[in-house]
Design a protein around this motif. Structure first.
Motif, PDB file in Angstrom:
ATOM      1  N   SER A   1       0.832  -1.153  -0.026  1.00 23.72           N
ATOM      2  CA  SER A   1       0.057  -0.030  -0.133  1.00 23.72           C
ATOM      3  C   SER A   1       0.778   1.414   0.051  1.00 23.72           C
ATOM      4  O   SER A   1       0.704   2.157  -0.820  1.00 23.72           O
ATOM      5  CB  SER A   1      -0.820  -0.006   0.943  1.00 23.72           C
ATOM      6  OG  SER A   1      -1.833  -1.171   1.329  1.00 23.72           O
ATOM      7  N   LEU A   2       1.695   1.330   0.728  1.00 21.38           N
ATOM      8  CA  LEU A   2       2.777   2.363   1.075  1.00 21.38           C
ATOM      9  C   LEU A   2       3.527   2.851  -0.311  1.00 21.38           C
ATOM     10  O   LEU A   2       4.082   3.913  -0.597  1.00 21.38           O
ATOM     11  CB  LEU A   2       3.480   2.452   2.319  1.00 21.38           C
ATOM     12  CG  LEU A   2       2.594   2.251   3.445  1.00 21.38           C
ATOM     13  CD1 LEU A   2       3.613   2.254   4.792  1.00 21.38           C
ATOM     14  CD2 LEU A   2       1.614   3.529   3.882  1.00 21.38           C
ATOM     15  N   ALA A   3       3.811   1.524  -0.936  1.00 22.50           N
ATOM     16  CA  ALA A   3       4.712   1.797  -2.152  1.00 22.50           C
ATOM     17  C   ALA A   3       3.796   1.993  -3.682  1.00 22.50           C
ATOM     18  O   ALA A   3       4.669   2.224  -4.457  1.00 22.50           O
ATOM     19  CB  ALA A   3       5.734   0.582  -2.237  1.00 22.50           C
TER      20      ALA A   3
ATOM     21  N   ARG B   1       7.022  -6.716  -4.570  1.00 24.98           N
ATOM     22  CA  ARG B   1       7.233  -6.320  -5.735  1.00 24.98           C
ATOM     23  C   ARG B   1       5.915  -6.637  -6.686  1.00 24.98           C
ATOM     24  O   ARG B   1       5.611  -5.884  -7.463  1.00 24.98           O
ATOM     25  CB  ARG B   1       8.567  -6.720  -6.417  1.00 24.98           C
ATOM     26  CG  ARG B   1       9.969  -6.186  -5.713  1.00 24.98           C
ATOM     27  CD  ARG B   1      11.165  -6.667  -6.129  1.00 24.98           C
ATOM     28  NE  ARG B   1      11.304  -6.664  -7.597  1.00 24.98           N
ATOM     29  CZ  ARG B   1      11.404  -7.575  -8.612  1.00 24.98           C
ATOM     30  NH1 ARG B   1      11.277  -8.838  -7.957  1.00 24.98           N
ATOM     31  NH2 ARG B   1      11.745  -7.314  -9.599  1.00 24.98           N
ATOM     32  N   GLU B   2       5.658  -7.822  -6.414  1.00 26.80           N
ATOM     33  CA  GLU B   2       4.440  -8.434  -7.167  1.00 26.80           C
ATOM     34  C   GLU B   2       3.321  -7.534  -7.051  1.00 26.80           C
ATOM     35  O   GLU B   2       2.563  -7.503  -7.716  1.00 26.80           O
ATOM     36  CB  GLU B   2       4.418  -9.852  -6.692  1.00 26.80           C
ATOM     37  CG  GLU B   2       3.211 -10.716  -7.374  1.00 26.80           C
ATOM     38  CD  GLU B   2       2.698 -12.006  -6.548  1.00 26.80           C
ATOM     39  OE1 GLU B   2       2.896 -12.053  -5.205  1.00 26.80           O
ATOM     40  OE2 GLU B   2       2.577 -12.813  -7.332  1.00 26.80           O
ATOM     41  N   GLY B   3       3.103  -7.102  -5.478  1.00 29.38           N
ATOM     42  CA  GLY B   3       1.962  -6.535  -5.544  1.00 29.38           C
ATOM     43  C   GLY B   3       1.825  -4.937  -5.900  1.00 29.38           C
ATOM     44  O   GLY B   3       0.894  -4.343  -6.326  1.00 29.38           O
ATOM     45  N   ILE B   4       3.261  -4.562  -5.928  1.00 27.80           N
ATOM     46  CA  ILE B   4       3.412  -3.207  -6.592  1.00 27.80           C
ATOM     47  C   ILE B   4       3.163  -3.154  -7.900  1.00 27.80           C
ATOM     48  O   ILE B   4       2.416  -2.036  -8.492  1.00 27.80           O
ATOM     49  CB  ILE B   4       4.709  -2.583  -6.351  1.00 27.80           C
ATOM     50  CG1 ILE B   4       4.961  -2.335  -4.914  1.00 27.80           C
ATOM     51  CG2 ILE B   4       5.073  -1.419  -7.085  1.00 27.80           C
ATOM     52  CD1 ILE B   4       6.707  -2.016  -4.565  1.00 27.80           C
ATOM     53  N   LEU B   5       3.446  -4.149  -8.897  1.00 26.83           N
ATOM     54  CA  LEU B   5       3.174  -3.954 -10.174  1.00 26.83           C
ATOM     55  C   LEU B   5       1.723  -4.400 -10.502  1.00 26.83           C
ATOM     56  O   LEU B   5       1.470  -5.725 -10.542  1.00 26.83           O
ATOM     57  CB  LEU B   5       4.328  -5.004 -11.111  1.00 26.83           C
ATOM     58  CG  LEU B   5       4.223  -4.735 -12.484  1.00 26.83           C
ATOM     59  CD1 LEU B   5       4.584  -3.341 -12.973  1.00 26.83           C
ATOM     60  CD2 LEU B   5       5.207  -5.896 -13.062  1.00 26.83           C
ATOM     61  N   LYS B   6       0.889  -3.657 -10.777  1.00 24.73           N
ATOM     62  CA  LYS B   6      -0.593  -4.146 -10.775  1.00 24.73           C
ATOM     63  C   LYS B   6      -0.954  -4.184 -12.264  1.00 24.73           C
ATOM     64  O   LYS B   6      -1.797  -5.047 -12.453  1.00 24.73           O
ATOM     65  CB  LYS B   6      -1.541  -2.942 -10.148  1.00 24.73           C
ATOM     66  CG  LYS B   6      -1.387  -2.800  -8.530  1.00 24.73           C
ATOM     67  CD  LYS B   6      -2.425  -1.953  -8.260  1.00 24.73           C
ATOM     68  CE  LYS B   6      -2.212  -0.545  -8.603  1.00 24.73           C
ATOM     69  NZ  LYS B   6      -3.000   0.402  -7.721  1.00 24.73           N
TER      70      LYS B   6
ATOM     71  N   VAL C   1      -4.643  -5.054  -1.946  1.00 25.43           N
ATOM     72  CA  VAL C   1      -4.347  -3.566  -2.183  1.00 25.43           C
ATOM     73  C   VAL C   1      -4.815  -2.857  -3.531  1.00 25.43           C
ATOM     74  O   VAL C   1      -5.118  -1.674  -3.502  1.00 25.43           O
ATOM     75  CB  VAL C   1      -2.847  -3.628  -2.062  1.00 25.43           C
ATOM     76  CG1 VAL C   1      -2.309  -1.968  -2.085  1.00 25.43           C
ATOM     77  CG2 VAL C   1      -2.110  -4.131  -0.868  1.00 25.43           C
ATOM     78  N   ASN C   2      -4.858  -3.760  -4.476  1.00 28.33           N
ATOM     79  CA  ASN C   2      -5.512  -3.260  -5.566  1.00 28.33           C
ATOM     80  C   ASN C   2      -7.062  -2.572  -5.460  1.00 28.33           C
ATOM     81  O   ASN C   2      -7.074  -1.676  -5.794  1.00 28.33           O
ATOM     82  CB  ASN C   2      -5.371  -4.331  -6.827  1.00 28.33           C
ATOM     83  CG  ASN C   2      -5.564  -3.884  -8.069  1.00 28.33           C
ATOM     84  OD1 ASN C   2      -5.721  -2.561  -8.502  1.00 28.33           O
ATOM     85  ND2 ASN C   2      -5.887  -4.805  -9.061  1.00 28.33           N
ATOM     86  N   ILE C   3      -7.559  -3.352  -4.718  1.00 28.87           N
ATOM     87  CA  ILE C   3      -9.119  -2.910  -4.616  1.00 28.87           C
ATOM     88  C   ILE C   3      -9.035  -1.916  -3.552  1.00 28.87           C
ATOM     89  O   ILE C   3      -9.959  -0.953  -3.632  1.00 28.87           O
ATOM     90  CB  ILE C   3      -9.879  -4.049  -4.242  1.00 28.87           C
ATOM     91  CG1 ILE C   3     -10.000  -5.067  -5.168  1.00 28.87           C
ATOM     92  CG2 ILE C   3     -11.450  -3.670  -3.852  1.00 28.87           C
ATOM     93  CD1 ILE C   3     -10.940  -6.237  -5.000  1.00 28.87           C
ATOM     94  N   ALA C   4      -8.332  -2.115  -2.475  1.00 30.04           N
ATOM     95  CA  ALA C   4      -8.290  -1.051  -1.383  1.00 30.04           C
ATOM     96  C   ALA C   4      -8.055   0.483  -2.046  1.00 30.04           C
ATOM     97  O   ALA C   4      -8.298   1.400  -1.474  1.00 30.04           O
ATOM     98  CB  ALA C   4      -7.226  -1.351  -0.328  1.00 30.04           C
ATOM     99  N   ASP C   5      -7.004   0.462  -2.961  1.00 28.57           N
ATOM    100  CA  ASP C   5      -6.668   1.641  -3.736  1.00 28.57           C
ATOM    101  C   ASP C   5      -7.879   2.175  -4.464  1.00 28.57           C
ATOM    102  O   ASP C   5      -8.192   3.422  -4.073  1.00 28.57           O
ATOM    103  CB  ASP C   5      -5.739   1.273  -4.858  1.00 28.57           C
ATOM    104  CG  ASP C   5      -5.242   2.392  -5.646  1.00 28.57           C
ATOM    105  OD1 ASP C   5      -5.423   3.461  -5.013  1.00 28.57           O
ATOM    106  OD2 ASP C   5      -4.815   2.335  -6.691  1.00 28.57           O
ATOM    107  N   ALA C   6      -8.666   1.395  -5.023  1.00 33.13           N
ATOM    108  CA  ALA C   6     -10.137   2.092  -5.681  1.00 33.13           C
ATOM    109  C   ALA C   6     -10.892   2.313  -4.607  1.00 33.13           C
ATOM    110  O   ALA C   6     -11.531   3.469  -4.775  1.00 33.13           O
ATOM    111  CB  ALA C   6     -10.571   0.923  -6.511  1.00 33.13           C
TER     112      ALA C   6
END
Ligand code: MG
Length: 377
Positions: free
Chosen positions: A97-99, A155-160, A190-195
């Motif tokens: 999330s922070l990255a 890194r896997e999570g950062i690259l959406k 994190v992808n959904i939390a962003d939205a």
């Protein structure tokens, strides 16, 4: 279902089965691997700059609007809550999330579009890929490696998202885009939390700026339903508190749905490990069809009524022009950049120089970009 000693579900990211760091490092003495990732992100220069980067409203337009930093904290807060309930890896979710927005240019999406246009003959510019580039290469803080040397899972999570062309160049972390597979649950979350975070906080910021019309917004099912409930329960509430209360309930509603739908999906799939999750083609962390539809409708509403509002567009045009001018100036006079960038930019290959310039501009805060533009013009 068995539970690991650390309380994590079997399908969560577990450090002992993680895919590790690009360069081997001995495990930290008093922290977990994902806590170490989070700490490195917080200590990074790019993280500190997030406070002066636009989410929707340019930083100097007001002190109360979200910036990339407060947005990232809201994403982390939502994602951590869900991670706890689903027994996913909370430090990993926090690190991602922070990255996730570290690669954002100044001036929000307008800045990203402008830089992408400048880079059209040189491989383009994509902020999400840039976030990975920041943690993999651009942060220079450690004696033994370039970048932050984060774990594969972070890194896997950062690259959406990633184009096939870029995915092929990225190796391990790009592979899933070529195979059309899902990342671990923490990354999906994190992808959904962003939205969820931006949909809700942009309603708040849009009201604060006086750009959103309540009458129109009440036609949105997600907003309208909660608005009516709050109005009936508290008829004397002033507008500001009314909106806060509605947003609070909207977040609660969507997050609850996310938890319940994802729990059902997890039970149906019954993954024994993160590798079982990675073998799937559809996201497991998801909203129900109804709430997804409401959520998308609100997103569309914000696009039409806020992100494309004449006032926001006027600011965007101004800042886009500014970034385009800066790009041309650094391309023709690389020595106007700090020595570390100028030296790398002294390259006959124009695309190498363009990438250096793009890295430099992407790293700028809003106010630094303004100051540079003023200095050079
Ligand atoms: Mg974001």
């Amino acid at each position: 279902m068995t539970t690991a000693a650390d309380g994590l579900a079997p399908y969560a990211a577990h450090e002992n089965t993680g895919r590790g760091r690009r360069i081997f490092e001995a495990p930290p003495a008093y922290r977990g691997e994902y806590q170490r990732d989070r700490d490195r992100i917080i200590h990074s220069t790019a993280f500190r700059r997030l406070v002066y980067k636009t989410q929707v409203f340019v930083n100097h337009e007001g002190d109360l609007y979200r910036t990339r930093l407060t947005h990232s904290l809201e994403v982390a807060q939502i994602a951590r809550t869900v991670a706890r309930v689903l027994r996913l890896n909370e430090p990993l979710v926090e690190a991602i999330s922070l990255a996730h927005d570290l690669g954002h240019t100044p001036f929000g999406h307008a800045g990203q579009d402008a830089l992408n246009a400048c880079m059209r003959h040189f491989g383009g510019f994509e902020h999400n890929l840039q976030s990975l580039r920041v943690v993999d290469e651009l942060e220079e803080k450690y004696a033994e490696f370039r970048g932050l040397n984060l774990t594969f899972e972070t890194r896997e999570g950062i690259l959406k998202h990633c184009s096939a062309r870029n995915a092929r160049e990225l190796g391990d972390v790009g592979k899933r885009f070529l195979e059309r597979r899902q990342p671990g649950l923490e990354a999906q979350l994190v992808n959904i939390a962003d939205a969820i975070a931006y949909n809700n906080h942009d309603v708040d910021d849009g009201f604060r700026a006086g750009l959103l019309d309540v009458g129109l917004l009440t036609q949105q099912p997600l907003f309208g339903e909660h608005y009516q409930e709050v109005q009936e329960a508290y008829p004397d509430l002033d507008d500001r508190r009314l909106i806060y209360e509605v947003i609070r309930r909207m977040i609660g509603h969507v997050v609850s749905d996310l938890i319940e739908t994802s729990s059902r999906n997890i039970r149906a799939l019954d993954p024994a490990s993160i590798e079982d999750v990675r073998a799937t083609t559809d996201p497991v962390i998801a909203l129900s069809d109804d709430v997804l539809e409401q959520h998308r409708s609100l997103k569309k509403f914000l696009r039409e009524n806020l992100y494309r509002h004449p006032q926001v567009r006027a600011m965007n045009e101004e800042t886009q022009e500014m970034l385009e001018t800066l790009f041309t100036q650094y391309m023709t006079q690389p020595d106007q950049m700090p020595p570390a960038f100028a030296i790398q930019a002294e390259n006959d290959d124009e695309s190498v120089r363009a990438r250096v310039v793009a890295d430099y501009i992407a790293g700028m805060t809003d106010r630094f970009a303004y100051a540079e533009h003023k200095r050079l013009n």
